[in-house]
Design an enzyme around this catalytic site. Structure first.
Site, PDB file in Angstrom:
ATOM      1  N   THR A 154       0.551  -0.820  -0.040  1.00  0.00           N
ATOM      2  CA  THR A 154       0.223  -0.080  -0.505  1.00  0.00           C
ATOM      3  C   THR A 154       0.565   1.163  -0.704  1.00  0.00           C
ATOM      4  O   THR A 154       0.035   2.265  -0.336  1.00  0.00           O
ATOM      5  CB  THR A 154      -1.077  -0.393   0.883  1.00  0.00           C
ATOM      6  OG1 THR A 154      -1.917  -1.212   0.653  1.00  0.00           O
ATOM      7  CG2 THR A 154      -1.544   1.556   1.196  1.00  0.00           C
ATOM      8  N   CYS A 155       2.252   1.440   0.520  1.00  0.00           N
ATOM      9  CA  CYS A 155       2.520   2.633   0.890  1.00  0.00           C
ATOM     10  C   CYS A 155       3.692   2.620  -0.787  1.00  0.00           C
ATOM     11  O   CYS A 155       2.974   4.417  -0.430  1.00  0.00           O
ATOM     12  CB  CYS A 155       3.812   2.101   1.972  1.00  0.00           C
ATOM     13  SG  CYS A 155       4.759   3.979   1.781  1.00  0.00           S
ATOM     14  N   CYS A 194       1.157   6.086   0.761  1.00  0.00           N
ATOM     15  CA  CYS A 194       2.105   7.480   1.236  1.00  0.00           C
ATOM     16  C   CYS A 194       2.474   8.101   0.401  1.00  0.00           C
ATOM     17  O   CYS A 194       2.675   8.796   0.064  1.00  0.00           O
ATOM     18  CB  CYS A 194       2.798   6.497   2.281  1.00  0.00           C
ATOM     19  SG  CYS A 194       2.764   5.926   3.307  1.00  0.00           S
ATOM     20  N   LYS A 216       1.004   9.785  -3.049  1.00  0.00           N
ATOM     21  CA  LYS A 216      -0.099  10.288  -1.979  1.00  0.00           C
ATOM     22  C   LYS A 216       0.774  11.527  -1.512  1.00  0.00           C
ATOM     23  O   LYS A 216       0.530  12.436  -2.070  1.00  0.00           O
ATOM     24  CB  LYS A 216      -0.543  10.033  -0.705  1.00  0.00           C
ATOM     25  CG  LYS A 216      -1.019  11.054   0.146  1.00  0.00           C
ATOM     26  CD  LYS A 216      -1.608  10.062   1.546  1.00  0.00           C
ATOM     27  CE  LYS A 216      -0.364  10.117   2.275  1.00  0.00           C
ATOM     28  NZ  LYS A 216      -0.217   9.976   3.255  1.00  0.00           N
ATOM     29  N   LYS A 217       1.960  11.574  -1.306  1.00  0.00           N
ATOM     30  CA  LYS A 217       3.272  12.574  -0.407  1.00  0.00           C
ATOM     31  C   LYS A 217       3.458  13.529  -2.129  1.00  0.00           C
ATOM     32  O   LYS A 217       3.814  14.658  -1.993  1.00  0.00           O
ATOM     33  CB  LYS A 217       4.374  12.026  -0.408  1.00  0.00           C
ATOM     34  CG  LYS A 217       5.019  12.934   0.559  1.00  0.00           C
ATOM     35  CD  LYS A 217       4.228  13.818   1.513  1.00  0.00           C
ATOM     36  CE  LYS A 217       5.394  15.128   2.020  1.00  0.00           C
ATOM     37  NZ  LYS A 217       5.986  14.586   2.960  1.00  0.00           N
ATOM     38  N   TYR A 242      13.314  -2.850  -4.052  1.00  0.00           N
ATOM     39  CA  TYR A 242      11.599  -3.556  -3.384  1.00  0.00           C
ATOM     40  C   TYR A 242      12.036  -4.552  -3.762  1.00  0.00           C
ATOM     41  O   TYR A 242      13.101  -5.650  -3.498  1.00  0.00           O
ATOM     42  CB  TYR A 242      10.389  -2.995  -3.173  1.00  0.00           C
ATOM     43  CG  TYR A 242      10.134  -2.685  -2.040  1.00  0.00           C
ATOM     44  CD1 TYR A 242       9.763  -3.173  -1.215  1.00  0.00           C
ATOM     45  CD2 TYR A 242      10.515  -1.318  -2.599  1.00  0.00           C
ATOM     46  CE1 TYR A 242       8.978  -2.079  -0.058  1.00  0.00           C
ATOM     47  CE2 TYR A 242      10.267  -0.284  -1.171  1.00  0.00           C
ATOM     48  CZ  TYR A 242       9.350  -1.089   0.438  1.00  0.00           C
ATOM     49  OH  TYR A 242       9.171   0.353   1.095  1.00  0.00           O
ATOM     50  N   GLY A 262     -12.069  10.757   7.914  1.00  0.00           N
ATOM     51  CA  GLY A 262     -10.300   9.953   8.709  1.00  0.00           C
ATOM     52  C   GLY A 262      -9.690  11.261   8.085  1.00  0.00           C
ATOM     53  O   GLY A 262      -8.973  11.976   7.337  1.00  0.00           O
ATOM     54  N   TYR A 263      -8.219  11.149   8.615  1.00  0.00           N
ATOM     55  CA  TYR A 263      -7.072  11.437   7.696  1.00  0.00           C
ATOM     56  C   TYR A 263      -6.684  10.914   6.581  1.00  0.00           C
ATOM     57  O   TYR A 263      -6.344  11.776   5.483  1.00  0.00           O
ATOM     58  CB  TYR A 263      -5.834  11.095   8.479  1.00  0.00           C
ATOM     59  CG  TYR A 263      -4.622   9.632   7.970  1.00  0.00           C
ATOM     60  CD1 TYR A 263      -4.404   9.717   6.570  1.00  0.00           C
ATOM     61  CD2 TYR A 263      -5.069   8.309   8.948  1.00  0.00           C
ATOM     62  CE1 TYR A 263      -3.082   8.410   6.675  1.00  0.00           C
ATOM     63  CE2 TYR A 263      -4.936   7.496   8.911  1.00  0.00           C
ATOM     64  CZ  TYR A 263      -3.872   7.166   7.567  1.00  0.00           C
ATOM     65  OH  TYR A 263      -3.384   5.850   7.595  1.00  0.00           O
ATOM     66  N   GLU A 304      -6.807  14.209   3.880  1.00  0.00           N
ATOM     67  CA  GLU A 304      -6.363  14.300   3.161  1.00  0.00           C
ATOM     68  C   GLU A 304      -6.166  15.009   1.593  1.00  0.00           C
ATOM     69  O   GLU A 304      -5.306  15.838   0.747  1.00  0.00           O
ATOM     70  CB  GLU A 304      -4.243  13.158   2.810  1.00  0.00           C
ATOM     71  CG  GLU A 304      -3.637  13.620   4.233  1.00  0.00           C
ATOM     72  CD  GLU A 304      -2.941  12.404   4.789  1.00  0.00           C
ATOM     73  OE1 GLU A 304      -1.662  12.419   5.451  1.00  0.00           O
ATOM     74  OE2 GLU A 304      -3.571  11.427   3.747  1.00  0.00           O
ATOM     75  N   ARG A 324     -20.321  12.097   9.088  1.00  0.00           N
ATOM     76  CA  ARG A 324     -21.109  12.029   9.304  1.00  0.00           C
ATOM     77  C   ARG A 324     -21.354  12.115  10.629  1.00  0.00           C
ATOM     78  O   ARG A 324     -21.884  12.623  11.940  1.00  0.00           O
ATOM     79  CB  ARG A 324     -21.931  10.249   9.266  1.00  0.00           C
ATOM     80  CG  ARG A 324     -20.646   9.341   9.857  1.00  0.00           C
ATOM     81  CD  ARG A 324     -21.305   8.147   9.846  1.00  0.00           C
ATOM     82  NE  ARG A 324     -20.371   7.387  10.662  1.00  0.00           N
ATOM     83  CZ  ARG A 324     -20.634   5.833  10.273  1.00  0.00           C
ATOM     84  NH1 ARG A 324     -21.820   5.392   9.692  1.00  0.00           N
ATOM     85  NH2 ARG A 324     -19.820   4.983  10.560  1.00  0.00           N
ATOM     86  N   HIS A 352      16.368  31.000  15.786  1.00  0.00           N
ATOM     87  CA  HIS A 352      15.712  31.599  15.404  1.00  0.00           C
ATOM     88  C   HIS A 352      16.030  32.894  13.578  1.00  0.00           C
ATOM     89  O   HIS A 352      17.341  32.465  13.375  1.00  0.00           O
ATOM     90  CB  HIS A 352      15.704  33.406  16.231  1.00  0.00           C
ATOM     91  CG  HIS A 352      14.724  34.365  15.739  1.00  0.00           C
ATOM     92  ND1 HIS A 352      13.317  34.485  15.739  1.00  0.00           N
ATOM     93  CD2 HIS A 352      15.149  35.071  15.723  1.00  0.00           C
ATOM     94  CE1 HIS A 352      13.381  35.622  15.666  1.00  0.00           C
ATOM     95  NE2 HIS A 352      14.468  36.524  15.221  1.00  0.00           N
ATOM     96  N   GLU A 392      11.022  27.551  16.735  1.00  0.00           N
ATOM     97  CA  GLU A 392      11.309  28.015  17.708  1.00  0.00           C
ATOM     98  C   GLU A 392      10.034  28.645  19.037  1.00  0.00           C
ATOM     99  O   GLU A 392      10.386  27.883  19.821  1.00  0.00           O
ATOM    100  CB  GLU A 392      11.791  29.828  17.735  1.00  0.00           C
ATOM    101  CG  GLU A 392      10.882  30.398  17.317  1.00  0.00           C
ATOM    102  CD  GLU A 392      11.490  31.940  17.370  1.00  0.00           C
ATOM    103  OE1 GLU A 392      12.140  32.730  17.852  1.00  0.00           O
ATOM    104  OE2 GLU A 392      11.877  32.150  15.584  1.00  0.00           O
TER     105      GLU A 392
END
Length: 451
Positions: free
Chosen positions: A42-43, A48, A51-52, A99, A177-178, A182, A199, A435, A440
């Site tokens: 999936t990632c 991930c 999506k990113k 992979y 959800g996230y 996203e 909902r 700074h 900070e």
């Protein structure tokens, strides 16, 4: 173990399964792995990574707007959906090959097939081959969940959104959800008119309540039409799009309806119940702290166990499993204080307890600041950051840190080290500020919020 084909056979070629296989092979184990789809899981393939990339792409529309506030002048800014999708696909293909090569370099035997458990030491492959192993590891991940509503066949999930031929002009996203939030930010940034139904009373259930409210407000500022307490009743295909009937009986039309209503463990049809392996409410494999199932020779890691469904967690669980079984060092998985980034727009970085969780167990103090960063102030953009520390009054330990704003994910990775080590509020106070940065603020909050 000589009577078996392998010392370890892994079902699933995602991040967790691949890492466990490589780690075990590194300890000298004979390892085989089967994957019915694509390596990376999936990632890499539909999560991930793509999506990113979409988050990066969607952010440029706002960057162009901000640049004008700094004196830059652009004649036009158009997004080429097809160019991006084709390039994204090539990058995913490249990563999948990485992979596969890493598995081969580690000495893992690869089987492109579906595997089903036949007994505690046997896997039947879809090729007809039967594999035996001393230890079996299930790492099949999760899959999108969609409810049974009329017309659901016209909707897509987070799997299909990466392969749309064209960018939709109008999109409805179902969920709070996230993943839903996203993609609302992504598609909005790419120029789609986004409506989101959830909902519940507020998005991002399980996160700090103040963070949830802050993100919802910022999403609306960016133009996302977010509706709480609303759900979809039915979808009907028309000549001009998809007609959606809502729980308030209103009807609206969209080009695409995306369901992002959660994910469920991918355990169906694997032969688990037939072997007496204990499963949870949603089909997740129940395991102990060493990832061992109720059948001693069978282990499970990653989203299929529904513990903490994050790629780095699955990878860590895979390594801990290999250390336990093949290195002889029992290694329980520590799921406490996991830093997490949510790539909403604005993004969230969080580690440790929410205010709501902490006050149930401790007498706490809250240190909070909300401000408009220098960049956004100069660009005349009305976007505010939120930073929050949850502190135990008695020990002074920082129980949780929550950040909403640019680079929140990058910040929380480093703050997570401090929280994991048990840093106190005074440790934060003694740390010099960098700074001028937004970060900070994490070390300059001196006074607790009254009450």
């Amino acid at each position: 173990m000589a009577d078996f084909d392998y010392d370890l056979f892994v079902i699933g070629g995602g991040s967790g399964g691949v890492r466990a296989a490589r780690w075990a092979a590194g300890y000298g184990a004979r390892v085989g792995l089967c994957e019915e789809d694509r390596y990376g899981g999936t990632c890499v393939i539909r999560g991930c990574v793509p999506k990113k990339l979409m988050v990066f792409a969607s952010g440029f529309s706002e960057s162009v707007e901000d640049a004008t506030g700094f004196g830059w002048r652009f004649e036009r800014s158009d997004f080429d959906w097809r160019f991006f999708i084709d390039k994204k696909d090539r990058e995913i293909d490249r990563l999948e090959q990485v992979y596969q090569r890493n598995l081969e370099k580690a000495g893992v035997t690869i089987h492109r097939a579906r595997g089903v458990l036949e007994d505690p030491h046997t896997v039947k492959l879809s090729t007809g081959e039967t594999i035996t192993a001393a230890h079996l590891l299930v790492a099949t991940g999760g899959a999108p969940f969609v409810p049974d509503v009329p017309g659901i066949e016209h909707a897509i999930t987070s799997n299909e959104i990466f392969h749309l031929e064209t960018r939709p002009e109008r999109m409805l996203i179902i969920g709070g959800g996230y993943i839903a939030c996203e993609f609302a930010g992504i598609m909005n940034g790419l120029g789609t008119r986004v409506t989101q139904f959830y909902r519940g009373a507020q998005i991002l259930r399980g996160f700090d309540d103040e963070v949830r409210g802050h993100v919802a407000e910022e999403m609306r500022k960016k133009g996302i039409d977010l509706h709480l307490g609303r759900d979809l009743v039915s979808i009907e295909k028309t000549g001009s799009g998809l007609a959606v009937k809502c729980s308030d009986n209103s009807i609206s039309e969209y080009d695409v309806v995306l369901y992002a209503t959660g994910r469920r463990p991918n355990t169906r049809g694997l032969g688990l119940t037939e072997l007496g392996i204990e499963l949870g409410r949603y089909g997740e494999i129940c395991v102990d702290e060493y990832s061992q199932s109720s059948v001693p020779s069978i282990y499970a890691i990653g989203d299929v166990t529904d513990r903490v469904n994050l790629t780095p967690v699955a990878i860590h669980e895979g390594m801990a499993f290999a250390d336990t079984v093949f290195k002889g060092e029992p290694t329980p998985v520590d799921h406490a204080n996991i830093p997490t980034a949510i790539f909403t727009q604005p993004e969230i970085g969080t580690v440790g307890m929410t205010q709501e969780e902490a006050r149930e167990l401790y007498d706490i103090e809250i240190y909070r600041t909300a401000f408009r960063p220098m960049f956004h102030a100069f660009a005349d953009r009305d976007q505010r950051m939120l930073m929050k520390l949850v502190v135990d009054k008695a020990s002074r330990r920082v129980l949780g840190v929550h950040i909403v704003g640019p680079a929140a994910g990058e910040m929380i990775q480093l703050v997570g080290i401090a929280v994991k080590m048990g840093a106190t509020k005074e440790d934060f106070d003694r740390t010099m500020a960098v700074h001028p940065t937004a970060a900070e603020e994490l070390v300059t909050m001196r006074h607790a919020v009254p009450g």
